[in-house]
Design an enzyme around this catalytic site. Structure first.
Site, mmCIF file in Angstrom:
data_model
loop_
_atom_site.group_PDB
_atom_site.id
_atom_site.type_symbol
_atom_site.label_atom_id
_atom_site.label_comp_id
_atom_site.label_asym_id
_atom_site.label_seq_id
_atom_site.Cartn_x
_atom_site.Cartn_y
_atom_site.Cartn_z
ATOM 1 N N LYS A 181 0.819 -1.208 0.000
ATOM 2 C CA LYS A 181 0.000 0.000 0.000
ATOM 3 C C LYS A 181 0.861 1.270 0.000
ATOM 4 O O LYS A 181 0.422 2.322 -0.444
ATOM 5 C CB LYS A 181 -0.946 0.024 1.201
ATOM 6 C CG LYS A 181 -1.872 -1.171 1.338
ATOM 7 C CD LYS A 181 -3.138 -1.024 0.514
ATOM 8 C CE LYS A 181 -4.161 -2.114 0.779
ATOM 9 N NZ LYS A 181 -3.738 -3.504 0.489
HETATM 10 C C1 LIG Z 1 -4.161 -4.587 -0.172
HETATM 11 C C2 LIG Z 1 -3.338 -5.804 -0.265
HETATM 12 C C3 LIG Z 1 -3.552 -6.766 -1.276
HETATM 13 C C4 LIG Z 1 -4.692 -6.671 -2.279
HETATM 14 O O1 LIG Z 1 -4.499 -5.655 -3.230
HETATM 15 P P1 LIG Z 1 -5.732 -5.101 -4.082
HETATM 16 O O2 LIG Z 1 -5.214 -3.925 -4.815
HETATM 17 O O3 LIG Z 1 -6.780 -4.722 -3.052
HETATM 18 O O4 LIG Z 1 -6.197 -6.193 -4.965
HETATM 19 C C5 LIG Z 1 -2.702 -7.860 -1.328
HETATM 20 N N1 LIG Z 1 -1.709 -8.022 -0.425
HETATM 21 C C6 LIG Z 1 -1.480 -7.132 0.566
HETATM 22 C C7 LIG Z 1 -0.378 -7.385 1.532
HETATM 23 C C8 LIG Z 1 -2.271 -5.981 0.675
HETATM 24 O O5 LIG Z 1 -2.027 -5.107 1.662
#
Ligand SMILES: *Cc1c(COP(=O)(O)O)cnc(C)c1O
Length: 501
Positions: free
Chosen positions: A113
């Site tokens: 993120k």
């Molecule tokens: C948010 C997240 C995801 C999923 O990503 P999306 O963009 O919501 O599909 C996968 N792995 C981790 C560690 C995340 O924080």
């Protein structure tokens, strides 16, 4: 470049407006009216560039109402070696002869993120200035863990903003709780809600839907915003690392310009993999996009059958950041795949809203299957994958990345496709260390140990450096001790902003 809503019922806006608004007024998501195209020559040139330069290439096309110097400013504040452990920002790691791992977790919170949330606040602050907004922006977030911390770090000390994060008092891991209550910065607030994630999320929704509260905020010079993953300002920086991974493979002479590669993406809200789809449409040579889910396998079913059905049990898994039944960003894919058929998109979304499911037509399904392949991994297979990859290579996967690796194995078995592949890694193994240590060393190894003790256990086994922010976490002073009842979240916001009711 203008942005229109996937639902087609409001006027097009500039990128600054789209980023400021987040969601379009008709409930749709903003999409750019055109797709910027990159030639092989331009992609080849990226192999000589830094991550920051690659990012600028992508951003200047889509955010063309920002000046180049504004974008440079955003990029240079967001993607620094200090925040991302090295200049590579998003390095690739060779796992097997034809498989690379794209590590998106070298940022301040050890999860992917950060790739978007380190830069979004800078886009947003500049968007406010450009659109003549003179209010201070207040970001409200309800978090089940990762997003809250990444948002706190992203907005920390960003001028003209305040951020308030509500997390469930029960329901985040010890590391996640410590990450939030020790948050530094003169504009950051985190509050433990006496309840679960739904209580926190419903509380934030109530605030956003309360017209009186909104008016009171405006009177006091504040404007609420949400910074959630449907914001175009979060999606566009994610396109960059797909180009960057390809450019790095060119640089390492693993591929030649024009060679197609696959990407495997551990998916929840469909943001990350949608950015990969944009990269493909922009001219990046991509063969297949492999969508990996956990037991909450709504997307696996959708891609394989054309039926999206959220009427099923929500499962708590070892890859909690992918525990999602409504993948909001899928709406953008539906819009793009149907070549902008807003009427269809509206119909499907309204069915999803009223019946909890919808089915796309055959042609749409075929088009999706031409590009995407999907499967899922359950908790037990996820743990086995961590163990076997560790035994074979010494490399340690986190649970989310292990879902992707397991699904990739299933893909190869099912298709015999041996195209060079990049597996997107979304979290440091240290972030979910309990599951990871259990997978490698067995149940006994975690018995009676705190998550902080497990950091050193994992360090000994993997040789991987413990990320600085996690290593220091245990001894950091707790700066946020506030708690509140779900029903009192509005009062907490007013108190924090020093507003008299
Ligand atoms: C948010 C997240 C995801 C999923 O990503 P999306 O963009 O919501 O599909 C996968 N792995 C981790 C560690 C995340 O924080």
């Amino acid at each position: 470049m203008l942005y229109r809503s996937t639902r087609g019922n409001c006027a097009s806006v500039s990128s600054a407006e789209a980023i400021k608004k987040g969601l379009a007024e008709d409930g749709g998501l903003f999409v750019p009216e055109n797709i910027i195209h990159f030639s092989n020559e331009q992609i080849l040139k990226m192999s000589e560039q830094s991550y920051q330069e690659r990012a600028l290439n992508i951003l200047e096309g889509y955010l063309d109402d920002y000046t180049l110097s504004e974008l440079k400013d955003c990029v240079s504040q967001a993607y620094t070696a200090k925040k991302f452990e090295s200049d590579s920002i998003a390095p690739i790691h060779k796992l097997y002869e034809s498989v690379n791992i794209l590590e998106l977790w070298h940022g301040p919170t050890s999860a992917f993120k950060d790739m978007a949330l380190q830069i979004l606040p800078h886009f947003l602050v500049k968007a406010l200035k450009k659109t003549g907004e003179n209010k201070e922006i207040v970001i409200l977030v309800a978090t089940s863990g990762d997003t809250g911390k990444a948002a706190l770090e992203g907005f920390k000390d960003v001028e003209g903003t305040k951020i308030i994060v509500f997390f469930p008092n029960q329901g985040v891991s010890e590391i996640q709780r410590m990450q939030m209550v020790t948050q530094e910065g003169n504009n950051t607030f985190s509050v433990a809600v006496n309840g679960n994630f739904d209580d926190a999320q419903n509380g934030v929704k109530r605030i956003f839907n309360d017209k009186d509260v909104m008016a009171l905020m405006e009177e006091n010079g504040y404007k609420f915003s949400s910074a959630n993953s449907i914001n175009w300002g979060r999606l566009v920086p994610q396109i960059v690392y797909y180009f960057s991974a390809y450019a790095d493979m060119l640089k390492n002479k693993e591929i030649e310009i024009g060679d197609k590669i696959n990407f495997v993406v551990p998916t929840g809200n469909f943001g990350n993999i949608l950015a990969a789809y944009y990269a493909k449409e922009m001219g990046l040579p991509i063969n297949k996009l492999i969508c990996a889910s956990n037991d909450n396998n709504v997307l696996t079913d959708f891609i394989n059958t054309g039926i999206y059905n959220k009427n099923r049990e929500f499962k708590k898994t070892l890859s909690p950041s992918m525990d999602i039944l409504i993948s909001s960003n899928l709406e953008r894919l539906l819009y793009l795949i149907t070549e902008g058929n807003s009427e269809m998109v509206c119909e499907w979304m309204s069915k999803l809203n009223t019946e909890g499911s919808y089915e796309v037509d055959q042609e749409t399904k075929k088009k999706i299957q031409n590009i995407f392949w999907a499967d899922y991994s359950n908790d037990s297979d996820t743990l086995k994958t961590i163990e076997s990859v560790y035994l074979e290579t010494g490399y340690v996967l986190d649970t989310h990345t292990a879902v992707a690796v397991d699904v990739y194995d299933k893909y190869v078995i099912s298709t015999s496709d041996i195209t060079k592949t990049v597996i997107v890694s979304t979290a440091s193994p240290y972030k979910f260390n309990e599951s990871v240590v259990k997978a490698i060393l067995g149940e006994d190894a975690i018995a009676g140990k705190s998550e902080f003790e497990l950091l050193s256990v994992l360090n000994e086994k993997s040789g991987l450096k413990i990320p600085e922010p996690l290593r220091e976490l245990k001894d950091k002073p707790v700066l946020h001790k506030e708690t509140c009842e779900p029903a009192k979240m509005i009062d907490k916001v007013k108190e924090t902003l020093k507003i008299e009711a």
